[in-house]
Design a protein around this motif. Structure first.
Motif, mmCIF file in Angstrom:
data_model
loop_
_atom_site.group_PDB
_atom_site.id
_atom_site.type_symbol
_atom_site.label_atom_id
_atom_site.label_comp_id
_atom_site.label_asym_id
_atom_site.label_seq_id
_atom_site.Cartn_x
_atom_site.Cartn_y
_atom_site.Cartn_z
ATOM 1 N N ALA A 95 0.842 -1.210 0.000
ATOM 2 C CA ALA A 95 0.000 0.000 0.000
ATOM 3 C C ALA A 95 0.872 1.253 0.000
ATOM 4 C CB ALA A 95 -0.921 -0.006 1.214
ATOM 5 N N LEU A 96 1.969 1.216 0.755
ATOM 6 C CA LEU A 96 2.824 2.404 0.850
ATOM 7 C C LEU A 96 3.616 2.655 -0.434
ATOM 8 C CD1 LEU A 96 4.033 2.136 4.547
ATOM 9 C CD2 LEU A 96 2.673 4.004 3.557
ATOM 10 N N SER A 97 3.992 1.603 -1.153
ATOM 11 C CA SER A 97 4.741 1.841 -2.396
ATOM 12 C C SER A 97 3.845 2.558 -3.402
ATOM 13 C CB SER A 97 5.324 0.543 -2.967
ATOM 14 O OG SER A 97 4.321 -0.301 -3.483
ATOM 15 N N THR A 98 2.607 2.130 -3.480
ATOM 16 C CA THR A 98 1.668 2.800 -4.385
ATOM 17 C C THR A 98 1.397 4.228 -3.896
ATOM 18 O OG1 THR A 98 0.690 0.622 -4.732
ATOM 19 C CG2 THR A 98 -0.563 2.509 -5.552
ATOM 20 N N SER A 99 1.224 4.374 -2.579
ATOM 21 C CA SER A 99 0.950 5.694 -1.993
ATOM 22 C C SER A 99 2.059 6.688 -2.306
ATOM 23 C CB SER A 99 0.859 5.591 -0.465
ATOM 24 O OG SER A 99 -0.146 4.702 -0.074
ATOM 25 N N VAL A 100 3.305 6.273 -2.046
ATOM 26 C CA VAL A 100 4.439 7.185 -2.236
ATOM 27 C C VAL A 100 4.611 7.505 -3.717
ATOM 28 C CG1 VAL A 100 6.951 7.402 -1.999
ATOM 29 C CG2 VAL A 100 5.578 6.522 -0.094
ATOM 30 N N PHE A 101 4.298 6.535 -4.564
ATOM 31 C CA PHE A 101 4.376 6.790 -6.006
ATOM 32 C C PHE A 101 3.475 7.957 -6.382
ATOM 33 C CE2 PHE A 101 4.783 6.155 -10.421
ATOM 34 C CZ PHE A 101 5.884 5.347 -10.601
ATOM 35 N N VAL A 102 2.292 7.990 -5.781
ATOM 36 C CA VAL A 102 1.342 9.068 -6.074
ATOM 37 C C VAL A 102 1.771 10.366 -5.384
ATOM 38 C CG1 VAL A 102 -1.058 9.841 -5.801
ATOM 39 C CG2 VAL A 102 -0.576 7.457 -6.437
ATOM 40 N N LEU A 103 2.251 10.256 -4.153
ATOM 41 C CA LEU A 103 2.596 11.466 -3.380
ATOM 42 C C LEU A 103 3.797 12.208 -3.956
ATOM 43 C CD1 LEU A 103 2.136 10.119 0.262
ATOM 44 C CD2 LEU A 103 0.746 11.885 -0.856
ATOM 45 N N GLY A 104 4.710 11.477 -4.590
ATOM 46 C CA GLY A 104 5.927 12.100 -5.105
ATOM 47 C C GLY A 104 7.039 12.051 -4.073
ATOM 48 N N ALA A 105 8.258 12.475 -4.469
ATOM 49 C CA ALA A 105 9.446 12.287 -3.629
ATOM 50 C C ALA A 105 9.351 13.052 -2.303
ATOM 51 C CB ALA A 105 10.697 12.700 -4.395
ATOM 52 N N ASP A 106 8.987 14.311 -2.337
ATOM 53 C CA ASP A 106 9.021 15.112 -1.108
ATOM 54 C C ASP A 106 7.992 14.642 -0.087
ATOM 55 O OD1 ASP A 106 11.018 16.513 -2.264
ATOM 56 O OD2 ASP A 106 9.827 18.297 -2.737
ATOM 57 N N GLU A 107 6.747 14.632 -0.512
ATOM 58 C CA GLU A 107 5.686 14.218 0.413
ATOM 59 C C GLU A 107 5.819 12.747 0.792
ATOM 60 O OE1 GLU A 107 1.446 15.157 0.230
ATOM 61 O OE2 GLU A 107 1.964 16.491 -1.443
ATOM 62 N N GLY A 108 6.244 11.961 -0.167
ATOM 63 C CA GLY A 108 6.389 10.524 0.072
ATOM 64 C C GLY A 108 7.455 10.238 1.123
ATOM 65 N N LEU A 109 8.616 10.899 0.969
ATOM 66 C CA LEU A 109 9.692 10.700 1.953
ATOM 67 C C LEU A 109 9.265 11.186 3.331
ATOM 68 C CD1 LEU A 109 13.091 11.639 0.283
ATOM 69 C CD2 LEU A 109 12.373 9.404 1.168
ATOM 70 N N ALA A 110 8.560 12.316 3.356
ATOM 71 C CA ALA A 110 8.095 12.859 4.635
ATOM 72 C C ALA A 110 7.184 11.836 5.320
ATOM 73 C CB ALA A 110 7.368 14.182 4.418
ATOM 74 N N LEU A 111 6.312 11.216 4.547
ATOM 75 C CA LEU A 111 5.402 10.213 5.126
ATOM 76 C C LEU A 111 6.191 9.031 5.696
ATOM 77 C CD1 LEU A 111 2.582 8.904 5.596
ATOM 78 C CD2 LEU A 111 2.772 7.961 3.289
ATOM 79 N N ILE A 112 7.125 8.499 4.916
ATOM 80 C CA ILE A 112 7.869 7.309 5.364
ATOM 81 C C ILE A 112 8.737 7.641 6.582
ATOM 82 C CG2 ILE A 112 9.645 5.613 4.680
ATOM 83 C CD1 ILE A 112 6.787 5.215 3.440
ATOM 84 N N ASN A 113 9.316 8.832 6.603
ATOM 85 C CA ASN A 113 10.145 9.221 7.747
ATOM 86 C C ASN A 113 9.316 9.438 9.013
ATOM 87 O OD1 ASN A 113 12.586 9.016 6.413
ATOM 88 N ND2 ASN A 113 12.503 11.130 5.659
ATOM 89 N N ARG A 114 8.049 9.768 8.804
ATOM 90 C CA ARG A 114 7.145 9.998 9.925
ATOM 91 C C ARG A 114 6.683 8.659 10.521
ATOM 92 N NH1 ARG A 114 1.657 11.193 9.404
ATOM 93 N NH2 ARG A 114 1.700 11.569 7.166
ATOM 94 N N LEU A 115 6.586 7.615 9.701
ATOM 95 C CA LEU A 115 6.140 6.306 10.189
ATOM 96 C C LEU A 115 7.331 5.589 10.799
ATOM 97 C CD1 LEU A 115 4.099 5.139 7.065
ATOM 98 C CD2 LEU A 115 3.196 6.140 9.175
ATOM 99 N N SER A 116 7.109 4.783 11.815
ATOM 100 C CA SER A 116 8.267 4.040 12.310
ATOM 101 C C SER A 116 8.252 2.636 11.713
ATOM 102 C CB SER A 116 8.295 4.016 13.835
ATOM 103 O OG SER A 116 7.327 3.136 14.311
ATOM 104 N N GLY A 117 9.445 2.122 11.428
ATOM 105 C CA GLY A 117 9.571 0.755 10.914
ATOM 106 C C GLY A 117 9.570 0.638 9.401
ATOM 107 N N PHE A 118 9.499 1.766 8.684
ATOM 108 C CA PHE A 118 9.495 1.695 7.223
ATOM 109 C C PHE A 118 10.637 2.504 6.624
ATOM 110 C CE2 PHE A 118 5.152 0.845 8.487
ATOM 111 C CZ PHE A 118 4.865 -0.288 7.742
#
Ligand code: ADP
Ligand code: MG
Ligand code: MG
Length: 318
Positions: free
Chosen positions: A273-296
Protein backbone atom coordinates in the motif's frame (compact mmCIF):
# COMPACT_ATOMS: atom_id res chain seq x y z
CA UNK A 1 23.82 -43.99 5.87
CA UNK A 2 21.60 -41.01 5.16
CA UNK A 3 18.64 -43.05 4.01
CA UNK A 4 16.85 -42.91 7.35
CA UNK A 5 17.23 -39.11 7.55
CA UNK A 6 14.82 -36.85 5.70
CA UNK A 7 16.69 -35.03 2.97
CA UNK A 8 17.05 -31.32 3.77
CA UNK A 9 16.92 -29.16 0.68
CA UNK A 10 16.10 -25.82 -0.85
CA UNK A 11 12.86 -25.90 -2.79
CA UNK A 12 12.23 -23.33 -5.55
CA UNK A 13 8.93 -22.92 -7.39
CA UNK A 14 7.60 -20.38 -9.86
CA UNK A 15 4.15 -19.89 -11.39
CA UNK A 16 2.22 -17.20 -13.24
CA UNK A 17 -0.55 -16.04 -10.93
CA UNK A 18 -2.25 -12.67 -10.29
CA UNK A 19 -1.04 -11.40 -13.63
CA UNK A 20 2.55 -11.72 -12.50
CA UNK A 21 5.35 -14.13 -11.70
CA UNK A 22 5.08 -15.73 -8.27
CA UNK A 23 8.27 -17.26 -6.83
CA UNK A 24 8.78 -19.29 -3.68
CA UNK A 25 12.08 -20.43 -2.21
CA UNK A 26 12.15 -22.28 1.06
CA UNK A 27 14.41 -24.50 3.03
CA UNK A 28 12.93 -27.53 4.73
CA UNK A 29 14.47 -30.41 6.63
CA UNK A 30 12.15 -32.72 4.71
CA UNK A 31 12.27 -32.01 1.00
CA UNK A 32 8.98 -33.74 0.23
CA UNK A 33 7.26 -31.65 2.88
CA UNK A 34 8.95 -28.54 1.51
CA UNK A 35 7.63 -29.27 -1.96
CA UNK A 36 4.13 -29.81 -0.61
CA UNK A 37 4.33 -26.47 1.19
CA UNK A 38 5.48 -24.67 -1.94
CA UNK A 39 2.46 -26.13 -3.75
CA UNK A 40 0.21 -24.94 -0.92
CA UNK A 41 1.61 -21.43 -1.27
CA UNK A 42 0.74 -21.44 -4.98
CA UNK A 43 -2.77 -22.67 -4.13
CA UNK A 44 -3.21 -19.84 -1.68
CA UNK A 45 -2.04 -17.31 -4.28
CA UNK A 46 -4.58 -18.70 -6.74
CA UNK A 47 -7.32 -18.47 -4.13
CA UNK A 48 -6.49 -14.82 -3.47
CA UNK A 49 -6.47 -14.08 -7.19
CA UNK A 50 -9.82 -15.84 -7.70
CA UNK A 51 -11.33 -13.92 -4.80
CA UNK A 52 -9.99 -10.40 -5.35
CA UNK A 53 -9.36 -10.07 -9.06
CA UNK A 54 -11.49 -7.34 -10.64
CA UNK A 55 -10.98 -9.09 -13.98
CA UNK A 56 -12.86 -12.23 -12.96
CA UNK A 57 -16.63 -11.90 -13.04
CA UNK A 58 -16.97 -14.63 -10.44
CA UNK A 59 -14.62 -13.01 -7.91
CA UNK A 60 -15.88 -11.71 -4.60
CA UNK A 61 -14.56 -8.28 -5.58
CA UNK A 62 -16.61 -8.30 -8.78
CA UNK A 63 -19.69 -9.24 -6.78
CA UNK A 64 -19.07 -6.24 -4.53
CA UNK A 65 -18.58 -3.91 -7.46
CA UNK A 66 -21.89 -5.09 -8.91
CA UNK A 67 -23.90 -5.05 -5.67
CA UNK A 68 -22.44 -2.37 -3.38
CA UNK A 69 -22.91 0.48 -5.87
CA UNK A 70 -26.64 -0.13 -6.25
CA UNK A 71 -28.65 2.62 -4.54
CA UNK A 72 -30.58 0.07 -2.45
CA UNK A 73 -27.27 -1.12 -0.89
CA UNK A 74 -27.36 2.02 1.27
CA UNK A 75 -30.30 0.61 3.20
CA UNK A 76 -29.25 -2.98 2.87
CA UNK A 77 -25.43 -3.15 2.92
CA UNK A 78 -23.70 -6.08 1.26
CA UNK A 79 -22.47 -8.80 3.60
CA UNK A 80 -18.77 -9.63 3.26
CA UNK A 81 -16.47 -12.09 5.01
CA UNK A 82 -13.73 -11.37 7.55
CA UNK A 83 -10.95 -11.35 4.97
CA UNK A 84 -12.64 -8.85 2.64
CA UNK A 85 -13.41 -6.75 5.72
CA UNK A 86 -9.69 -6.72 6.59
CA UNK A 87 -8.60 -5.83 3.06
CA UNK A 88 -11.10 -2.99 2.81
CA UNK A 89 -10.31 -1.76 6.31
CA UNK A 90 -6.58 -1.63 5.55
CA UNK A 91 -7.19 0.04 2.19
CA UNK A 92 -9.38 2.72 3.77
CA UNK A 93 -6.80 3.20 6.52
CA UNK A 94 -4.20 4.03 3.85
CA UNK A 95 -6.74 6.27 2.15
CA UNK A 96 -6.98 8.31 5.33
CA UNK A 97 -3.25 8.18 6.12
CA UNK A 98 -2.32 9.50 2.67
CA UNK A 99 -5.23 11.91 2.37
CA UNK A 100 -6.51 9.99 -0.63
CA UNK A 101 -3.26 9.40 -2.53
CA UNK A 102 -3.92 5.71 -1.96
CA UNK A 103 -7.52 5.27 -3.01
CA UNK A 104 -9.08 1.98 -4.09
CA UNK A 105 -11.87 3.90 -5.84
CA UNK A 106 -9.29 5.20 -8.35
CA UNK A 107 -10.69 2.38 -10.48
CA UNK A 108 -13.97 4.25 -11.01
CA UNK A 109 -11.91 5.94 -13.75
CA UNK A 110 -8.96 3.52 -13.80
CA UNK A 111 -11.14 0.63 -15.01
CA UNK A 112 -11.39 2.35 -18.39
CA UNK A 113 -7.66 2.09 -19.06
CA UNK A 114 -6.67 -0.82 -21.23
CA UNK A 115 -2.88 -0.94 -21.11
CA UNK A 116 -2.53 -3.79 -23.58
CA UNK A 117 -4.72 -2.06 -26.14
CA UNK A 118 -3.14 1.33 -25.39
CA UNK A 119 -6.47 2.88 -24.45
CA UNK A 120 -7.26 5.57 -21.88
CA UNK A 121 -10.65 6.93 -20.82
CA UNK A 122 -11.65 10.03 -22.77
CA UNK A 123 -11.37 13.39 -21.01
CA UNK A 124 -15.14 13.76 -20.80
CA UNK A 125 -15.52 10.23 -19.43
CA UNK A 126 -12.79 10.91 -16.86
CA UNK A 127 -14.41 14.20 -15.86
CA UNK A 128 -17.82 12.62 -15.52
CA UNK A 129 -16.50 9.84 -13.30
CA UNK A 130 -14.05 11.96 -11.27
CA UNK A 131 -16.53 12.48 -8.44
CA UNK A 132 -16.80 8.73 -7.96
CA UNK A 133 -13.14 8.64 -6.91
CA UNK A 134 -13.15 9.08 -3.14
CA UNK A 135 -12.38 6.31 -0.70
CA UNK A 136 -14.92 7.87 1.69
CA UNK A 137 -17.65 6.66 -0.67
CA UNK A 138 -16.85 3.13 0.54
CA UNK A 139 -18.81 2.72 3.75
CA UNK A 140 -17.49 -0.24 5.69
CA UNK A 141 -19.06 -1.58 8.86
CA UNK A 142 -16.33 -3.70 10.42
CA UNK A 143 -18.53 -5.11 13.17
CA UNK A 144 -21.42 -6.02 10.90
CA UNK A 145 -18.98 -7.07 8.13
CA UNK A 146 -20.89 -5.21 5.47
CA UNK A 147 -20.24 -2.51 2.92
CA UNK A 148 -21.96 -0.18 0.47
CA UNK A 149 -20.79 2.50 -1.94
CA UNK A 150 -22.23 5.97 -1.56
CA UNK A 151 -21.99 6.81 -5.24
CA UNK A 152 -23.39 4.67 -8.08
CA UNK A 153 -20.26 4.94 -10.26
CA UNK A 154 -17.81 3.74 -7.58
CA UNK A 155 -15.70 0.79 -8.65
CA UNK A 156 -12.88 -0.51 -6.49
CA UNK A 157 -9.67 -2.37 -7.31
CA UNK A 158 -7.32 -3.86 -4.71
CA UNK A 159 -4.36 -4.17 -7.11
CA UNK A 160 -2.27 -1.76 -5.01
CA UNK A 161 -2.42 -3.92 -1.90
CA UNK A 162 -3.50 -7.49 -2.75
CA UNK A 163 -0.10 -8.87 -3.76
CA UNK A 164 1.49 -7.62 -0.56
CA UNK A 165 -1.32 -9.28 1.37
CA UNK A 166 -0.77 -12.47 -0.62
CA UNK A 167 2.95 -12.69 0.20
CA UNK A 168 2.10 -12.18 3.89
CA UNK A 169 -0.40 -15.04 3.72
CA UNK A 170 2.22 -17.24 2.07
CA UNK A 171 4.88 -16.46 4.68
CA UNK A 172 2.39 -17.06 7.51
CA UNK A 173 1.48 -20.40 6.02
CA UNK A 174 5.15 -21.42 5.91
CA UNK A 175 5.93 -20.03 9.34
CA UNK A 176 3.02 -21.95 10.87
CA UNK A 177 4.54 -25.12 9.51
CA UNK A 178 7.90 -24.41 11.12
CA UNK A 179 9.74 -23.12 8.06
CA UNK A 180 12.59 -20.79 9.11
CA UNK A 181 14.10 -19.72 5.79
CA UNK A 182 11.91 -18.64 2.91
CA UNK A 183 11.35 -15.96 0.31
CA UNK A 184 8.08 -15.35 -1.50
CA UNK A 185 7.55 -12.81 -4.22
CA UNK A 186 4.62 -11.81 -6.42
CA UNK A 187 5.90 -9.41 -9.03
CA UNK A 188 7.14 -6.35 -7.15
CA UNK A 189 6.01 -7.51 -3.73
CA UNK A 190 8.28 -9.80 -1.72
CA UNK A 191 8.70 -10.99 1.81
CA UNK A 192 11.53 -12.99 3.32
CA UNK A 193 11.36 -15.22 6.38
CA UNK A 194 14.56 -15.57 8.36
CA UNK A 195 17.77 -15.48 6.35
CA UNK A 196 19.20 -17.65 3.60
CA UNK A 197 20.86 -19.96 6.13
CA UNK A 198 23.65 -17.77 7.43
CA UNK A 199 23.47 -15.07 4.78
CA UNK A 200 20.87 -12.39 4.20
CA UNK A 201 18.50 -12.59 1.28
CA UNK A 202 19.66 -10.30 -1.51
CA UNK A 203 16.73 -8.47 -3.03
CA UNK A 204 17.32 -6.33 -6.08
CA UNK A 205 15.45 -3.19 -7.05
CA UNK A 206 15.12 -3.31 -10.82
CA UNK A 207 16.53 -0.48 -12.88
CA UNK A 208 13.62 1.72 -13.83
CA UNK A 209 12.30 1.93 -17.34
CA UNK A 210 14.59 1.06 -20.18
CA UNK A 211 17.44 -0.07 -17.95
CA UNK A 212 18.47 -3.69 -17.84
CA UNK A 213 19.21 -5.51 -14.62
CA UNK A 214 19.34 -4.28 -11.08
CA UNK A 215 19.82 -0.73 -9.78
CA UNK A 216 20.35 -1.48 -6.09
CA UNK A 217 20.63 -4.71 -4.11
CA UNK A 218 19.57 -4.80 -0.48
CA UNK A 219 20.55 -7.50 2.03
CA UNK A 220 17.38 -8.40 3.96
CA UNK A 221 16.17 -10.74 6.69
CA UNK A 222 12.65 -11.11 8.08
CA UNK A 223 11.13 -8.27 6.17
CA UNK A 224 8.82 -7.30 3.34
CA UNK A 225 9.78 -5.17 0.35
CA UNK A 226 7.52 -3.75 -2.35
CA UNK A 227 8.45 -1.92 -5.50
CA UNK A 228 6.03 0.07 -7.64
CA UNK A 229 7.31 1.02 -11.06
CA UNK A 230 5.92 2.85 -14.05
CA UNK A 231 7.33 0.11 -16.29
CA UNK A 232 5.07 -2.69 -15.05
CA UNK A 233 1.99 -1.85 -17.09
CA UNK A 234 2.07 1.06 -19.49
CA UNK A 235 1.70 2.35 -23.00
CA UNK A 236 2.83 5.49 -24.80
CA UNK A 237 -0.03 7.63 -26.07
CA UNK A 238 -0.28 9.69 -29.26
CA UNK A 239 1.23 12.70 -27.47
CA UNK A 240 4.25 10.62 -26.54
CA UNK A 241 3.27 10.51 -22.87
CA UNK A 242 4.06 7.50 -20.75
CA UNK A 243 0.70 6.20 -19.48
CA UNK A 244 1.02 3.67 -16.65
CA UNK A 245 -0.99 1.87 -14.01
CA UNK A 246 -0.57 4.08 -10.95
CA UNK A 247 -3.28 6.69 -10.99
CA UNK A 248 -3.40 10.01 -9.19
CA UNK A 249 -6.92 9.93 -7.72
CA UNK A 250 -7.15 13.72 -8.05
CA UNK A 251 -6.68 13.68 -11.80
CA UNK A 252 -7.69 10.17 -12.85
CA UNK A 253 -4.40 10.07 -14.79
CA UNK A 254 -1.10 8.33 -14.23
CA UNK A 255 1.52 10.17 -12.23
CA UNK A 256 4.59 11.69 -13.88
CA UNK A 257 7.27 12.43 -11.29
CA UNK A 258 8.67 9.05 -10.23
CA UNK A 259 10.02 5.99 -11.98
CA UNK A 260 10.08 3.60 -9.05
CA UNK A 261 9.34 3.46 -5.35
CA UNK A 262 10.56 0.72 -3.03
CA UNK A 263 9.28 0.39 0.53
CA UNK A 264 10.80 -1.87 3.17
CA UNK A 265 8.89 -2.83 6.32
CA UNK A 266 7.65 -5.75 8.37
CA UNK A 267 4.59 -6.75 6.34
CA UNK A 268 3.76 -6.81 2.64
CA UNK A 269 0.21 -5.64 3.33
CA UNK A 270 1.70 -2.29 4.39
CA UNK A 271 4.75 -2.05 2.11
CA UNK A 272 2.53 -2.68 -0.92
CA UNK A 273 0.00 0.00 0.00
CA UNK A 274 2.82 2.40 0.85
CA UNK A 275 4.74 1.84 -2.40
CA UNK A 276 1.67 2.80 -4.39
CA UNK A 277 0.95 5.69 -1.99
CA UNK A 278 4.44 7.18 -2.24
CA UNK A 279 4.38 6.79 -6.01
CA UNK A 280 1.34 9.07 -6.07
CA UNK A 281 2.60 11.47 -3.38
CA UNK A 282 5.93 12.10 -5.11
CA UNK A 283 9.45 12.29 -3.63
CA UNK A 284 9.02 15.11 -1.11
CA UNK A 285 5.69 14.22 0.41
CA UNK A 286 6.39 10.52 0.07
CA UNK A 287 9.69 10.70 1.95
CA UNK A 288 8.09 12.86 4.64
CA UNK A 289 5.40 10.21 5.13
CA UNK A 290 7.87 7.31 5.36
CA UNK A 291 10.15 9.22 7.75
CA UNK A 292 7.14 10.00 9.93
CA UNK A 293 6.14 6.31 10.19
CA UNK A 294 8.27 4.04 12.31
CA UNK A 295 9.57 0.76 10.91
CA UNK A 296 9.50 1.70 7.22
CA UNK A 297 12.15 2.76 4.76
CA UNK A 298 12.05 3.90 1.16
CA UNK A 299 14.19 4.09 -1.95
CA UNK A 300 12.70 6.44 -4.52
CA UNK A 301 14.00 6.81 -8.07
CA UNK A 302 12.71 9.79 -10.00
CA UNK A 303 12.12 9.83 -13.74
CA UNK A 304 15.22 11.99 -14.00
CA UNK A 305 17.23 9.25 -12.30
CA UNK A 306 17.76 10.86 -8.92
CA UNK A 307 17.74 8.39 -6.02
CA UNK A 308 16.26 9.40 -2.65
CA UNK A 309 16.61 7.37 0.54
CA UNK A 310 14.52 7.62 3.70
CA UNK A 311 16.31 8.65 6.90
CA UNK A 312 16.77 5.04 8.10
CA UNK A 313 18.68 4.05 4.95
CA UNK A 314 20.55 7.32 4.54
CA UNK A 315 21.92 6.91 8.07
CA UNK A 316 23.13 3.44 7.17
CA UNK A 317 20.96 1.80 9.78
CA UNK A 318 19.60 -0.85 7.44
P1 ADP B 1 2.37 -3.65 -8.75
O1 ADP B 1 1.05 -3.87 -9.43
O2 ADP B 1 3.51 -3.73 -9.68
O3 ADP B 1 2.52 -4.42 -7.48
P2 ADP B 1 1.61 -1.42 -7.19
O4 ADP B 1 1.69 -2.14 -5.92
O5 ADP B 1 2.02 0.00 -7.16
O6 ADP B 1 2.39 -2.11 -8.34
O7 ADP B 1 0.13 -1.49 -7.65
C1 ADP B 1 -0.33 -0.87 -8.81
C2 ADP B 1 -1.79 -1.16 -8.86
O8 ADP B 1 -2.45 -0.41 -7.83
C3 ADP B 1 -2.48 -0.75 -10.13
O9 ADP B 1 -2.40 -1.75 -11.12
C4 ADP B 1 -3.88 -0.53 -9.64
O10 ADP B 1 -4.56 -1.77 -9.55
C5 ADP B 1 -3.70 0.00 -8.24
N1 ADP B 1 -3.70 1.48 -8.13
C6 ADP B 1 -3.36 2.39 -9.07
N2 ADP B 1 -3.43 3.64 -8.59
C7 ADP B 1 -3.84 3.54 -7.30
C8 ADP B 1 -4.10 4.48 -6.26
N3 ADP B 1 -3.96 5.79 -6.43
N4 ADP B 1 -4.50 3.98 -5.06
C9 ADP B 1 -4.65 2.66 -4.86
N5 ADP B 1 -4.43 1.73 -5.80
C10 ADP B 1 -4.01 2.15 -7.00
MG1 MG C 1 1.70 -1.27 -4.01
MG1 MG D 1 2.14 -4.19 -5.45
Amino acid sequence: VLSTVAHAEWVHRQADIMGTRVSVSLWHTDQARGEALAAQVMQEMKRIDNTYSPYRETSELSRLNREAAKPQAVNKPIAIDAEMTRLLDKSLFYGRLTDGAFDITFASVGRYYDYRAGKAPSDSQAQQLAEAIDYRHVVLDKTEQSVYYQHPAVYIDLGGIAKGYAVDRAIELLENDGVQHASVSAGGDSRVLGDRRGRPWMVGIKKPRGGEGVAITLPLTDTAISTSGDYERYFINEDGDWVHHIINPQTGKSTAELASVTIIGPRGFDTDALSTSVFVLGADEGLALINRLSGFDAVIITRKGKVHYSDGLAAGEQ
